[in-house]
Every structure is written in C-alpha cells, then in structure tokens.
Design a protein around this motif. Structure first.
Motif, PDB file in Angstrom:
ATOM      1  N   SER A 161      35.636  42.262  35.424  1.00  0.00           N
ATOM      2  CA  SER A 161      36.245  41.007  35.875  1.00  0.00           C
ATOM      3  C   SER A 161      35.644  39.786  35.199  1.00  0.00           C
ATOM      4  CB  SER A 161      36.076  40.875  37.393  1.00  0.00           C
ATOM      5  OG  SER A 161      34.698  40.768  37.732  1.00  0.00           O
TER       6      SER A 161
ATOM      7  N   VAL B 250      39.471  38.506  47.209  1.00  0.00           N
ATOM      8  CA  VAL B 250      39.905  39.337  46.079  1.00  0.00           C
ATOM      9  C   VAL B 250      41.360  39.748  46.222  1.00  0.00           C
ATOM     10  CG1 VAL B 250      39.494  41.527  44.890  1.00  0.00           C
ATOM     11  CG2 VAL B 250      37.563  40.136  45.654  1.00  0.00           C
TER      12      VAL B 250
ATOM     13  N   LEU C 123      40.802  40.142  39.550  1.00  0.00           N
ATOM     14  CA  LEU C 123      39.618  40.663  40.219  1.00  0.00           C
ATOM     15  C   LEU C 123      39.875  41.978  40.935  1.00  0.00           C
ATOM     16  CD1 LEU C 123      38.319  37.333  41.848  1.00  0.00           C
ATOM     17  CD2 LEU C 123      37.664  38.302  39.644  1.00  0.00           C
TER      18      LEU C 123
END
Length: 654
Positions: free
Chosen positions: A561, A547, A553
C-alpha cells in the motif's frame, strides 16, 4: 472555508488554512475599530497587523506582480466585515455553499447563535465551534448533528464527515505547550494520546545509517544546510525535498538530511516520575535532612553504648542493647552496686535519652505537618531533579498539567491562588504544588528550579511569565523556558531577545492563538485529518482513514500500500470499530490506562482488512486520492474540503 471571529485566533486560523492546506478562505470579522482584544491583551491592534500582512482580496494593490497574483489567486483571503455573525452576514460569506465554518468568537453565546443559524442555512456544513463551557459543548454537538439529520434524513454524518466539533483553545494549545517544554518544539501531531513530532536529523556519515525514528517522512533538499542555497524546493530535479521516500531512496541520498517522525517520550528520570506518582509519602518528605542526621547520630550513639555495655558486663549483645535502651528511657534501676564502668555507661545513656527527647518531638511535628499537607497539597520531594516547573494552574495550566502527567513527566506546579481550577487536579494527581506569588523571592527555589529541566510559564499575565523566565535564567542559565504570551508579535520579540542573550539555552515564547490554530484548522478539514507538518515549502498531512472501500489500501499489505511520494501507512488502530474515537482525539479525563491503541511497528506483510483503520502520512494530492475514491465519495461538493482540498482548486500537487 469560512472563519468568523473577533480576535487573533480567527486571523491565525485563516492564515493556517490558506498557507498550510491551501484553501480558499473567507474571513468574517467585526469592523477593525470594533475588534475586541483577548482578556489581558492590550489594544495594540495585533489582529489588525496580522490582517494587514495577509494577501487578501481587499488589500492587494494593482501594482503587485501579476504572475505572483495568478500564483496565489486560489490562496487569496477574502475578508468580510460584519458587526455580528447573523444570517445576513453568514449568507454573504457563502456559508450555504461552504464546506466548513469555524466560529471562534470569544463569546460563547455568539458562537452558539451563529452555529444554529449556519446549520439551518447548510445542513451539510462542517461546524467547528470554540466554546469554553465543555458541558455545553457536548450537548451542542449532539443538538446540531441531530438538526442536520432532521433537515436531510438520509444523510450519513460519518460518511460525509460533516459532524459538529466543539473545541477550546486551552485544550488545543495544551499539547503544543507540553511538547515545547518536553521536546523544544510545538510542531506536533496528537494521535491517541501520543504526541508525535517531526525532527530534522543531520546527514549520516560514511558507513553510518540514519535513525529513521518511527518512519522517514522526507529527504531534505540538497542545499537545505547550505547557506548559499535559498531554498531547495525551488531548485527542481532531485535537489528539492523528497516526501515519503522509500528505503532505496533513503539509502541513496547521501549527504541529505532527513525528517523523521518520532514519539515524544518523557525526559525526566523514571524514578522521579514514580516518586511523584506515589500516594504514600516517602521518608524524605516526612523528615528533613537535619532531623534525619540527628536520628542517625543518636542511633549510632545507642549502638556504641550497647557494644560497650556488652564488653563491660559480658552479656550478649541483644541483652546489652535492651539494658541500654532501659537506661536511655530512664526505666532501669540505678547501677549503685555495679562496677564504675557500668555506672558511667548508665549516665551516658541517660544523657543520650535527654538528647533523644527533643528529636522525637521534632520528628512527630514534622510528620504531622507532612501528613496534613499531603491531604491538601504535596510539596516537592527533596532531591527532585529533571522535572518541569509549571507556573499557573488556570484554564490553560490545568490542561497542560494533565497532558504532562499523561506523558509521565515529573511536574512541580506554582500557583498564587489556592482556589485555582487546576489545584484540585494537581491534588488528585498527587502533583507537588508550591502556593505563592512567583515574583516573591524563594518561590521558584521551593519548586527546585535550579534542578529543573524546563520552566513552563502559562499564567494570564505576560509580565509575570516574562519575569519568571528571566529569574529562572538567573538561577539556572541553561534551563529550558517556554512562555505563554498573548500577543504573537511580542512573543517573537521576546524569543529573539532571549535567544541572543542566552544562545546556548532553549527558549520558546508562544501565544495561545498561534498554538490553537493548527488544531482548529485540522478540525475544519475533517475529523480524519490529525494535522499537518510543513517540510520546507511542502506539507505532509496526517489522517486516520477507514480501510473499507479504499481500493488503494483494502486487501493490500502494508508494504504494497506504500506509494512513495504520495502516502504511507504509519500506524494501525486496533480499537474495535464501535469504540473508535473520531480523529483519534483524547477526550479530557480519558483513562490513560486504555490510551495506547495504535500499533506503530507494523510488519510490511500485514494485510489491511476492511474493518481496519490506519493512520497515514500523505501529500495533499495523495490524501485527496485516498479519500476521493474511498469513504468520501458520498460527500459531493464537500469532498474537496474533507479530503484536505489537497490541490489548490485546480488539481495542483501539494
């Protein structure tokens, strides 16, 4: 992408990269007259036939349709003939500017030599090497990665995703073979020791709700189940397949089938699986049914004599049973001065003792044989059902056995060679093994084929696998059959014939090269990519992403997301960053107790943190966007390939 090989795996891998990932591929093969067949495969030119069907730069004719040629230009396969993958051949294939190179020759030495040359030509090259020697493969990975760092000291292999990956076709084909036997499909994604499959579900009726499984991957085209429609993906509008739909789209899509993602679970009854896992032997394995009935009859006779003695003598039942046992074992005094009834009971007790003696001897012999067999190989428990009969414990069979046991599937193995490499694994896992030639009568019966859920024939002989499948069909017509066949064309012919002969039974015939190619292709795309699943004429790619650095994200909730039609977070890797495995692969011998590390049932409000790693399902363009703006920014020219090269060279959508 560059693929070098001398058997069917190279051709199948090139086709997978071109058709599924839409990559530009250069295939380096020996001259057609020098192509070596795989061990056990006849020189039928199977690889040559596949090569002839691929639209390569060499075999396209000028009479072809120009529009079709323009459409498939980027998916064109360039073929280069070279006797050996030396420096000249690799340079001609464009390795210096390539993103990834696969070396899939059958000779380990050839692959190692070519890998060393390729790493010198391009330190940033992603290498995927086919090796049968696992230990050599581990050392080779470290050596080639170290060579890349020496060539470019400032290079970050994790960020660039240019590390070396060593694979074995047996290891990569095992999950698909296991999935075919358990769930009837080889279209699976392997993640963290789990097997995930995409299943097609029929449209729900009025008032019904479709089962989404782990998540809904796609809505099928409106004419996907209509015989009059050729392919919904060509219809345009909302009639084509809709990838990664949201809940509102799924609820509104009445009459359209869905593709759902689900985990493959065990199909055998749980009690049977626990029986096969027990180290101690159950009573049913110690004594035969006939012996158990004999013991039960003698016990009933002893009980009847004890009751009769208690009634005749007036003793308590316990004391009467004690005297009866003394009479049975002939250690009591003769009843000379006792009433006639008691004398008759003593004679009957002595007769029962004579019957008990051979039964006890037989029980001792059977128990001794069972314990001695248990130290070597276990036999199938009596009454076993719903299991998988695995035929062959060689290189492929041993990997399949390990995969089936990781899934908790009850397995009975059949092997003609007691020294095969998988026999030791079966003994360690306490899996029953029947030693014998499957072509001999009674061998499959000893493996309880008449009660089995599936037969998985993975020996090195096509004729043996076919004969076993036909015999299993004669014993149990509805048994699920999965065969390993070398020649993919022969496998297709066998599948069609058995399907027509047994339309109600499930039959699968697979070649190892056909099953291994997707795993090799995913490794060439980068360690983030777990695999791809086709949906009609489109493709969904599954990847494991960090991430951190990905603005789509990081700091967002799972629900925020999610971008319909582009990507969707489907799982969270809860493993600590330093202990994470690249690509969520399960190494051979990995401890199954520590296996589950992915959380699939994510709350939509969970906020994705920088230290998290997630599994996403995405289109090619969606994955390219995620990687292009996240950790793949440092990849430079290799970003396109590492991102899945989602777009066909010019930004075309997946």
């Amino acid at each position: 992408m560059v693929v070098c090989g001398d058997d069917g795996l190279a051709h199948r891998l090139a086709a997978e990269l071109r058709d599924v990932y839409e990559e530009r591929v250069t295939l380096v093969v020996p001259a057609l007259r020098e192509v070596r067949p795989a061990p056990g495969r006849p020189r039928s030119g199977a690889g040559r036939g596949l090569l002839g069907r691929l639209p390569t730069a060499r075999n396209r004719t000028a009479a072809g349709d120009r529009a079709a040629a323009r459409e498939s230009a980027v998916r064109e396969l360039r073929v280069l003939e070279a006797p050996v993958p030396d420096e000249e051949a690799l340079a001609a294939a464009g390795v210096a500017g390539a993103a990834a190179l696969a070396l899939v020759y059958e000779d380990d030495e050839t692959n190692v030599r070519a890998a060393l040359v390729a790493r010198r030509l391009n330190p940033r090259l992603r290498l995927v090497i086919r090796l049968y020697n696992r230990r050599l493969g581990q050392h080779l990975e470290e050596l080639l990665d170290q060579a890349a760092l020496v060539a470019e000291p400032g290079m970050d292999l994790r960020g660039l995703d240019s590390a070396t990956t060593v694979l074995s076709d047996a290891d990569t084909a095992a999950p698909a073979l296991a999935a075919s036997a358990v769930a009837g499909t080889s279209k699976v994604i392997q993640a963290d020791g789990l097997l995930l499959r995409a299943v097609e579900r029929t449209p729900p009726g009025p008032g019904e709700v479709a089962d989404p499984g782990l998540c809904t991957l796609a809505l099928l085209s409106a004419t996907a189940v209509d015989p009059a429609g050729a392919d919904g993906s060509e219809l345009g509008g909302d009639r084509g397949p809709q990838l990664l739909p949201d809940d509102r789209a799924v609820a509104a899509a009445t009459g359209r089938g869905i593709i759902a993602l689900e985990a493959i679970s065990q199909v055998a009854p749980a009690p049977e699986g626990r029986r096969l896992n027990q180290v101690s032997l159950p009573v049913g394995s110690l004594f035969s049914r006939r012996l158990r009935w004999s013991l039960a009859g003698i016990t009933a006779a002893v009980g009847a004599l004890a009751v009769a003695s208690s009634m005749v003598t007036g003793d308590t039942p316990l004391h009467a049973a004690y005297l009866t046992l003394l009479d049975i074992f002939a250690i009591n005094d003769p009843a000379l001065d006792q009433p006639r009834e008691q004398q008759v009971l003593q004679i009957l007790a002595g007769f029962v003792g004579l019957l008990l003696l051979p039964v006890l001897v037989a029980a001792a012999l059977e128990a001794l044989g069972a314990f001695r067999t248990a130290t070597v190989l276990r036999r199938p428990p009596r009454g076993l059902s719903g299991h998988v009969v695995l035929l062959g414990l060689g290189k492929v069979g041993a990997r399949v056995l390990a995969r089936l046991r990781e899934l908790g599937i009850a397995v009975v193995c059949v092997e003609s060679d007691p020294l095969a490499r998988g026999v030791a694994l079966a003994r360690r896992l306490h899996v029953p093994v029947v030693v014998g030639d499957v072509t001999d009568e009674g061998v499959l019966e000893a493996a309880r084929i008449h009660r089995a859920h599936a037969l998985l024939a993975v020996t090195s002989s096509d004729t043996t696998n076919l004969e076993a499948a036909l015999y299993a069909r004669s014993v149990k017509p509805d048994v699920r059959v999965v065969m390993r066949l070398y020649d993919n064309e022969f496998a297709t012919a066998v599948y069609r014939t058995l399907r027509e002969a047994h339309p109600t039974a499930l039959t699968r015939s697979r070649s190892v090269s056909h099953l291994a190619a997707p795993a090799f292709a995913a490794a060439m795309m980068g360690r983030q990519v777990l695999g791809a699943i086709p949906v009609e004429r489109r493709v969904l790619v599954f990847a494991a992403l960090d991430v951190t650095g990905c603005r789509q994200l990081e700091g967002r909730t799972v629900g925020e997301s999610f971008r319909p039609g582009a990507w969707r977070v489907i799982a969270l890797d809860r493993a600590v960053r330093g202990t994470r495995r690249p690509g969520l692969t399960t190494e051979p011998g990995y401890d199954a107790v520590r296996r589950p590390a992915l959380v699939w049932d994510l709350h939509p409000g969970y906020v994705l943190r920088p230290q998290d790693r997630v599994v996403v399902a995405a289109t090619r363009r969606g994955l390219a966007e995620l990687l292009g703006r996240g950790q793949a920014r440092t990849a430079g020219a290799g970003t396109r390939a590492g991102a899945g090269a989602a777009d066909t060279g010019a930004g075309q959508p997946g």
